[in-house]
Motif scaffolding. Structure first.
Motif, mmCIF file in Angstrom:
data_model
loop_
_atom_site.group_PDB
_atom_site.id
_atom_site.type_symbol
_atom_site.label_atom_id
_atom_site.label_comp_id
_atom_site.label_asym_id
_atom_site.label_seq_id
_atom_site.Cartn_x
_atom_site.Cartn_y
_atom_site.Cartn_z
ATOM 1 N N ALA A 1 45.253 27.342 26.372
ATOM 2 C CA ALA A 1 44.326 28.430 26.035
ATOM 3 C C ALA A 1 44.769 29.732 26.701
ATOM 4 N N LYS A 2 45.423 29.606 27.842
ATOM 5 C CA LYS A 2 45.875 30.806 28.550
ATOM 6 C C LYS A 2 46.869 31.600 27.698
ATOM 7 N N TRP B 1 36.837 34.984 34.601
ATOM 8 C CA TRP B 1 38.087 34.285 34.923
ATOM 9 C C TRP B 1 39.228 35.309 35.073
ATOM 10 N N ASN C 1 33.773 30.209 33.705
ATOM 11 C CA ASN C 1 34.470 30.187 34.979
ATOM 12 C C ASN C 1 34.400 31.618 35.504
ATOM 13 N N ASP D 1 35.969 32.267 24.555
ATOM 14 C CA ASP D 1 36.749 31.216 25.218
ATOM 15 C C ASP D 1 35.817 30.034 25.485
ATOM 16 N N ILE E 1 36.637 26.828 26.332
ATOM 17 C CA ILE E 1 37.408 25.713 26.901
ATOM 18 C C ILE E 1 36.534 24.717 27.670
ATOM 19 N N TYR E 2 35.377 25.179 28.175
ATOM 20 C CA TYR E 2 34.495 24.250 28.909
ATOM 21 C C TYR E 2 33.359 23.720 28.037
ATOM 22 N N SER F 1 42.854 21.028 27.966
ATOM 23 C CA SER F 1 43.017 20.882 29.418
ATOM 24 C C SER F 1 41.806 20.287 30.108
ATOM 25 N N LYS F 2 40.634 20.816 29.797
ATOM 26 C CA LYS F 2 39.450 20.453 30.580
ATOM 27 C C LYS F 2 38.768 19.219 29.987
ATOM 28 N N ARG G 1 49.785 21.481 28.526
ATOM 29 C CA ARG G 1 49.807 22.825 27.953
ATOM 30 C C ARG G 1 49.540 22.775 26.438
HETATM 31 N N1 PLP Z 1 39.951 29.622 30.060
HETATM 32 C C1 PLP Z 1 39.263 29.474 31.200
HETATM 33 C C2 PLP Z 1 37.921 30.090 31.315
HETATM 34 C C3 PLP Z 1 39.796 28.749 32.275
HETATM 35 O O1 PLP Z 1 39.103 28.603 33.404
HETATM 36 C C4 PLP Z 1 41.088 28.198 32.143
HETATM 37 C C5 PLP Z 1 41.724 27.458 33.256
HETATM 38 O O2 PLP Z 1 41.321 27.469 34.376
HETATM 39 C C6 PLP Z 1 41.761 28.381 30.951
HETATM 40 C C7 PLP Z 1 41.175 29.094 29.925
HETATM 41 C C8 PLP Z 1 43.168 27.855 30.780
HETATM 42 O O3 PLP Z 1 43.229 26.800 29.938
HETATM 43 P P1 PLP Z 1 44.633 26.152 29.528
HETATM 44 O O4 PLP Z 1 44.964 25.126 30.546
HETATM 45 O O5 PLP Z 1 44.382 25.575 28.184
HETATM 46 O O6 PLP Z 1 45.635 27.244 29.487
#
Ligand code: PLP
Length: 380
Positions: free
Chosen positions: A98-99, A123, A171, A199, A201-202, A231-232, A240
């Motif tokens: 996601a990064k 974040w 985050n 975003d 991701i959580y 990832s999470k 990745r």
């Molecule tokens: N978005 C948020 C809010 C995160 O906290 C993190 C990782 O800590 C990510 C994205 C990164 O995710 P990825 O591992 O898929 O790059």
């Protein structure tokens, strides 16, 4: 000899603290590491097996830049059924995390001098990528007492404002935006013609609340980029693997950035992602149940010691106000030095985090209990 673009961006404070903790651990110190942003669980075996099988079957060549068709289709299906987004596989870009998706979005959407809104605290990577693109971050204050929700933020928007980032569950606070807050953000985005980067991701790590995707709101389909990843939810940080879906015009640009930079996510890893989505989901639930237990033990323990902290509704972070003992940076340094407990200073996530520390509870219950004992001695 160096680019002005890179000088605008600082090293991630979250990684800095975690590096110091890792070094201390290597030197033999018993550090309890509450600074990590990753589940401490292993990737489920069925996912590892699927990726290994793909590798041994020769899925080791370049993948199509936007991702393997099977995974794009499975992601589109997930976004349709779980998130109520109107997408097809053609709208899905599989990314190496996601990064990377966030990086591509900021590079693809922002020009020099544009403004992007972040809810403070946020974040670390959003601000870094915004600066990297040449645009400016505008920090929108939130209300800690209301779970770090934003108030009306229309006054922060001007004609240079291009986008706003929504991160729920978030985050570093673990805060979850409800329907009313998301509707306010959607209304402002529509009124001011802003792009929303959501975003999510959580999304799976959420306690007794419903995750809502802002891209499913009326009028938001054409102006929302939804980001997510493996990832999470599936404990796959090192694989990745992430994805985004975006309106067609910007989608084409993002695909271009990806094809000229990383080419694609790793081919056999994508088969692991396919299994994560299509295989049994009970591992996710078990992990979330464990996180919830840890959250309750940690927050109850902190409040007993006298460190004020509300129970967060999502993610695996507690954002605790430590102003009685100093600012967040002083307290984090003291905790690392004197108690060998690594936490992240809240200021790393924006000015409003100055009095806070972020505690990641992606650690076993025994270690959480031990850390609470150490903290009690320091704060007594
Ligand atoms: N978005 C948020 C809010 C995160 O906290 C993190 C990782 O800590 C990510 C994205 C990164 O995710 P990825 O591992 O898929 O790059």
């Amino acid at each position: 000899m160096t680019s002005a673009r890179l000088k605008r961006v600082e090293e991630s404070a979250t990684i800095r603290i975690s590096n110091i903790a890792t070094r201390m651990i290597k030197e033999g110190t018993d550090v309890i590491n509450f600074s990590l942003g990753e589940p401490d669980f292993d990737t489920p075996k069925n996912i590892c097996d699927a990726a290994a099988k793909a590798m041994y079957e020769g899925k080791t060549h370049y993948a199509p830049s936007a991702g393997i068709p099977e995974l794009r289709a499975a992601i589109a299906e997930k976004l349709k059924t779980e998130n109520h987004l109107e997408v097809t596989e053609k709208d899905v870009l599989v990314t190496p995390g996601a990064k990377q998706a966030i990086f591509e979005i900021m590079m693809g959407a922002l020009d020099d001098g544009d403004r992007a809104l972040l809810f403070d605290p946020a974040w670390v990577t959003y601000d870094a990528c915004i600066r990297f693109s040449g645009a400016n971050t505008v920090w929108v204050p939130t209300v800690p007492e209301r779970g770090f929700l934003p108030d009306n933020f229309a006054e922060y928007i001007n004609d240079k404002t291009k986008l706003i980032v929504v991160n729920s569950p978030g985050n570093p606070t673990g805060g979850v935006f409800g329907k009313k807050t998301l509707q306010c953000i959607a209304d402002l985005a529509i009124d001011h013609d802003l792009l929303v980067v959501s975003d999510e991701i959580y999304e799976k790590i959420i306690y007794d609340r419903e995750h809502i995707s802002i891209g499913s709101f009326d009028g938001m389909q054409d102006r929302t980029i939804t980001v997510n990843g493996f990832s999470k939810a599936y404990a796959m940080t090192g694989w990745r693997l992430g994805y985004l879906t975006a309106p067609p015009e910007i989608f084409k640009l993002l695909q271009k950035i990806q094809s000229h930079s990383v080419s694609s996510a790793t081919t056999f890893v994508q088969y692991g992602g396919l299994e994560a989505l299509q295989g049994p989901q009970d591992g996710v639930k078990a992990m979330v149940d464990r996180f919830k237990m840890r959250r309750d033990i940690l927050i109850d323990g902190l409040n007993k010691i006298g460190i004020e902290c509300k129970k967060p509704d999502g993610a695996f972070y507690a954002f605790a106000n430590v102003s009685e003992y100093g600012n967040g940076t002083e307290v984090a340094e003291r905790l690392l030095k004197e108690a060998h407990v690594a936490v992240t200073p809240g200021i790393a996530f924006g000015a409003s985090g100055e009095d806070f520390i972020r505690i990641s509870y992606a650690t076993s219950i025994d270690r959480i209990r031990e850390a609470l004992e150490r903290l009690e001695k320091i704060f007594a």
